[in-house]
Write an enzyme that holds these catalytic residues in place. Sequence first.
Site, PDB file in Angstrom:
ATOM      1  N   TRP A  36       4.766 -81.655 -72.226  1.00 37.52           N
ATOM      2  CA  TRP A  36       3.307 -81.195 -71.714  1.00 37.52           C
ATOM      3  C   TRP A  36       2.635 -81.137 -72.957  1.00 37.52           C
ATOM      4  CZ3 TRP A  36       3.127 -81.527 -66.879  1.00 37.52           C
ATOM      5  CH2 TRP A  36       4.139 -81.356 -66.111  1.00 37.52           C
ATOM      6  N   ASP A  73      -0.749 -73.069 -73.965  1.00 37.42           N
ATOM      7  CA  ASP A  73      -0.383 -73.576 -72.839  1.00 37.42           C
ATOM      8  C   ASP A  73       0.990 -72.638 -72.470  1.00 37.42           C
ATOM      9  OD1 ASP A  73       0.768 -74.182 -70.442  1.00 37.42           O
ATOM     10  OD2 ASP A  73       0.985 -76.535 -71.204  1.00 37.42           O
ATOM     11  N   LYS A 107       5.076 -70.768 -62.173  1.00 38.63           N
ATOM     12  CA  LYS A 107       6.390 -70.705 -62.954  1.00 38.63           C
ATOM     13  C   LYS A 107       6.621 -69.129 -62.785  1.00 38.63           C
ATOM     14  CE  LYS A 107       6.475 -75.147 -64.350  1.00 38.63           C
ATOM     15  NZ  LYS A 107       5.053 -76.024 -64.975  1.00 38.63           N
TER      16      LYS A 107
HETATM   17  C1  LIG Z   1       4.445 -77.002 -65.257  1.00 40.83           C
HETATM   18  C2  LIG Z   1       3.766 -77.052 -66.560  1.00 40.83           C
HETATM   19  C3  LIG Z   1       2.347 -77.713 -66.821  1.00 40.83           C
HETATM   20  C4  LIG Z   1       1.955 -78.537 -65.672  1.00 40.83           C
HETATM   21  O1  LIG Z   1       1.240 -77.691 -64.672  1.00 40.83           O
HETATM   22  P1  LIG Z   1       0.574 -78.132 -63.354  1.00 40.83           P
HETATM   23  O2  LIG Z   1       0.113 -76.947 -62.824  1.00 40.83           O
HETATM   24  O3  LIG Z   1       1.567 -78.945 -62.397  1.00 40.83           O
HETATM   25  O4  LIG Z   1      -0.523 -79.244 -64.061  1.00 40.83           O
HETATM   26  C5  LIG Z   1       1.903 -77.695 -67.924  1.00 40.83           C
HETATM   27  N1  LIG Z   1       2.554 -77.160 -69.219  1.00 40.83           N
HETATM   28  C6  LIG Z   1       3.766 -76.526 -69.016  1.00 40.83           C
HETATM   29  C7  LIG Z   1       4.219 -75.779 -70.078  1.00 40.83           C
HETATM   30  C8  LIG Z   1       4.570 -76.440 -67.881  1.00 40.83           C
HETATM   31  O5  LIG Z   1       5.634 -75.945 -67.656  1.00 40.83           O
END
Ligand SMILES: *Cc1c(COP(=O)(O)O)cnc(C)c1O
Length: 354
Positions: A101, A170, A194
């Site tokens: 990511w 993030d 998540k």
């Molecule tokens: C799942 C995830 C993403 C991607 O998220 P999307 O909503 O599918 O774009 C980005 N960063 C992390 C840390 C993730 O776990």
Amino acid sequence: MKKHNFSAGPCILPQEVLQQASQAVINFNNSNLSLIEISHRSKDFVAVMDKAIALVKELLNLPEGYSVLFLQGGASTQFLMTALNLLKTDGKAAYINTGAWSDKAIKEAKKLGDINVIASSDDKNFSYIPKGYTVPTDVDYLHFTSNNTIFGTQFQEFPEVHGDSLLVCDMSSDIFSRQFDASKFDLIYAGAQKNMGPAGATLVIVKDEILNKTGREIPTMLDYTTHIKKESMFNTPPVFPIYVSMLTLEWLKKNGGVEWIEKVNTAKAELLYNEIDRNPLFKGAAAVEDRSKMNVTFVLTDESKQEAFDKLWNDAGINGLKGHRSVGGYRASIYNALPLESVQVLVDAMQKLA
Ligand SMILES: *Cc1c(COP(=O)(O)O)cnc(C)c1O
């Protein structure tokens, strides 16, 4: 019977939230209308949005001066949006690369400017969190990924920035899972799917004073200011994911908030890591000091036992244990809504294998 759902994302949500949400799809607030067939500008939905925002602020203890947005496009759109809104036209930014990511975030930002990857753990397939790096003093911002969903590593201590540099994170896979000082951050983003709700909404928490300083023309939909001015209603927001996120945050608050869930999450992680360390048939995939309390990655020490183990956990009603293809082995995602009992069922299966 409901499965023990260790899925990495979209992932488990509290059962009572699923029940409330399905009720609202049929008849929302006794209006004899569905939540997903009413105007997003109706009094009832505006109340949902306001409540969701208030819960985010309360649960994270956000000080004044931050806006809370619910946007679309996933965390993946934030890879670009953060850079568009924070990177000066002649500026630079620092990134820490801790896996897939972060890597994607770096690739997007590189399209806009001078990106300095100041630390990376790609030399060991991202199995640890880099340490001992220096954060440059002249960058517009530092970006990092607090929890690495695929590799099972998590920052235990957050990096710090100097002077006017901003701190951007993030937090897609560990927001609301542990206490932290939100006032240290200038921008936090997280896909809902998540720890907060269904896919389709992305939470952005941004300090207002950092915006409009890049000297760049930003397309309307990608400009945080657009969404701040219209309180996430510039265009039709993802009403259902926002509603379910609100319910999940209510569930969290009702049970004791982030302080409570951090204790539960620690107990779940300890139970599982203790078994991984104790049981000679298993081995953790991430460096011990950087282990994630959200995504537990592990492998079998004896590959020939794979079929037997897969049968054991499948028979125990466990879902979503397969590791990501880039790591292999197993990944148990033990997000907020996963009960301790489910972890015990997994531990029992691991003991049965021995
Ligand atoms: C799942 C995830 C993403 C991607 O998220 P999307 O909503 O599918 O774009 C980005 N960063 C992390 C840390 C993730 O776990």
